[in-house]
Design a protein around this motif. Structure first.
Motif, PDB file in Angstrom:
ATOM      1  N   LEU A 258     -22.159 -16.158 -10.173  1.00 60.62           N
ATOM      2  CA  LEU A 258     -22.163 -15.639  -8.811  1.00 60.62           C
ATOM      3  C   LEU A 258     -21.603 -16.653  -7.829  1.00 60.62           C
ATOM      4  O   LEU A 258     -20.783 -16.305  -6.956  1.00 60.62           O
ATOM      5  CB  LEU A 258     -23.594 -15.249  -8.425  1.00 60.62           C
ATOM      6  CG  LEU A 258     -23.795 -14.588  -7.067  1.00 60.62           C
ATOM      7  CD1 LEU A 258     -23.038 -13.267  -6.990  1.00 60.62           C
ATOM      8  CD2 LEU A 258     -25.286 -14.371  -6.815  1.00 60.62           C
TER       9      LEU A 258
ATOM     10  N   ARG B 207     -18.156 -16.089  -5.602  1.00 59.26           N
ATOM     11  CA  ARG B 207     -18.195 -16.177  -4.146  1.00 59.26           C
ATOM     12  C   ARG B 207     -17.149 -17.150  -3.632  1.00 59.26           C
ATOM     13  O   ARG B 207     -16.504 -16.906  -2.618  1.00 59.26           O
ATOM     14  CB  ARG B 207     -19.605 -16.572  -3.689  1.00 59.26           C
ATOM     15  CG  ARG B 207     -20.581 -15.396  -3.729  1.00 59.26           C
ATOM     16  CD  ARG B 207     -22.000 -15.776  -3.391  1.00 59.26           C
ATOM     17  NE  ARG B 207     -22.829 -14.571  -3.261  1.00 59.26           N
ATOM     18  CZ  ARG B 207     -24.153 -14.571  -3.267  1.00 59.26           C
ATOM     19  NH1 ARG B 207     -24.824 -15.722  -3.403  1.00 59.26           N
ATOM     20  NH2 ARG B 207     -24.819 -13.425  -3.131  1.00 59.26           N
TER      21      ARG B 207
ATOM     22  N   GLU C  25     -18.394 -10.020  -7.755  1.00 57.17           N
ATOM     23  CA  GLU C  25     -19.679 -10.497  -7.243  1.00 57.17           C
ATOM     24  C   GLU C  25     -20.740  -9.406  -7.355  1.00 57.17           C
ATOM     25  O   GLU C  25     -21.888  -9.667  -7.753  1.00 57.17           O
ATOM     26  CB  GLU C  25     -19.513 -10.937  -5.790  1.00 57.17           C
ATOM     27  CG  GLU C  25     -20.736 -11.587  -5.188  1.00 57.17           C
ATOM     28  CD  GLU C  25     -20.523 -12.003  -3.738  1.00 57.17           C
ATOM     29  OE1 GLU C  25     -21.528 -12.125  -3.024  1.00 57.17           O
ATOM     30  OE2 GLU C  25     -19.356 -12.186  -3.332  1.00 57.17           O
TER      31      GLU C  25
END
Length: 263
Positions: A153, A157, A165
């Motif tokens: 994650l 990002r 995501e």
């Protein structure tokens, strides 16, 4: 019914030479012409076998696909084509998952992850981290699963890939659910939903609504579960997913029964 969150998919289905290096880049300037032609021919043969393995996999001929990709892997290694080796390991890992051989899947993803880092291929690195999280979850190692999903994650990002995501957030939410961390799961699913509101992915959004409904049910917040299931139902009907529609209707009936007992 189980939703396949992971392979929505983070990685393309076909092995395209242009993704890594063109065929000519495999040989050096000093390589004799005949050797270069031989290497090119071997790479073309490997790619043809890779495509054959893909077709076998699509037909659910897992043993045949496993044999094809195992042969491709050896060919890619001999050619020194790291990108091809990495993507072949990914395919092998997927097959092992389908065969429920999770230790073998884990090993293949770990090897692919090492290569992605050597190639500085951050998108594939993030993808393999997420896939490892799923494999650890299948082996009931939920703490490790959460850790890998969180690493994935963070990378997605940085890469500003909202669709990826959202997929990872759902996987993270499922890992939290298995740990009975319902509030954390709810937060992950709701964060995924916020991302999906700006994306044109109605089925993916429907799955997220479904998971939010399921989490509310675990929390005994039945009216909120009902609202989420109704949103999921509308979207599943919109995309024509009959199996998911029927599963959601079953969940709605269970919530209705729970509400009637309270009322």
């Amino acid at each position: 019914m189980k939703f396949n969150f992971k392979h929505l998919s983070l990685i393309p289905l076909t092995l395209v030479i242009a993704l890594g290096s063109p065929v000519s880049a495999i040989t050096t300037v000093k390589t004799p012409l005949m050797q270069a032609q031989a290497d090119n021919s071997k790479l073309e043969a490997a790619i043809q076998l890779y495509e054959q393995g893909l077709e076998q996999y699509k037909q659910k001929q897992f043993s045949a696909a496993l044999a094809s990709f195992t042969q491709v892997l050896e060919m890619m290694r001999k050619l020194g084509y790291s990108k091809g080796e990495m993507l072949t390991l990914y395919r092998l890992a997927m097959i092992y998952e389908d065969l429920q051989d999770y230790p073998q899947a884990q090993t293949a993803y770990e090897k692919a992850l090492v290569i992605s880092r050597k190639l500085n291929d951050r998108f594939n690195e993030a993808s393999y981290l997420d896939y490892l999280g799923v494999v650890y979850r299948q082996q009931k190692n939920y703490a490790q699963a959460v850790d890998y999903h969180q690493q994935s994650l963070a990378l997605f990002r940085q890469l500003k890939s909202p669709r990826s995501e959202a997929i990872v957030l759902r996987n993270l939410g499922v890992a939290y659910l298995r740990q009975e961390g319902y509030e954390k799961a709810l937060n992950s699913f709701q964060t995924a939903l916020k991302l999906e509101n700006s994306l044109s992915q109605p089925r993916s959004k429907a799955v997220t609504y479904y998971m939010i409904g399921l989490t509310y049910s675990y929390l005994n917040r039945q009216q909120q579960a009902m609202d989420s299931y109704q949103e999921a139902l509308s979207l599943f009907r919109q995309v024509g997913d009959e199996e998911a529609t029927q599963q959601t209707l079953r969940q709605i009936r269970e919530v209705q029964q729970a509400l009637s007992r309270v009322g």
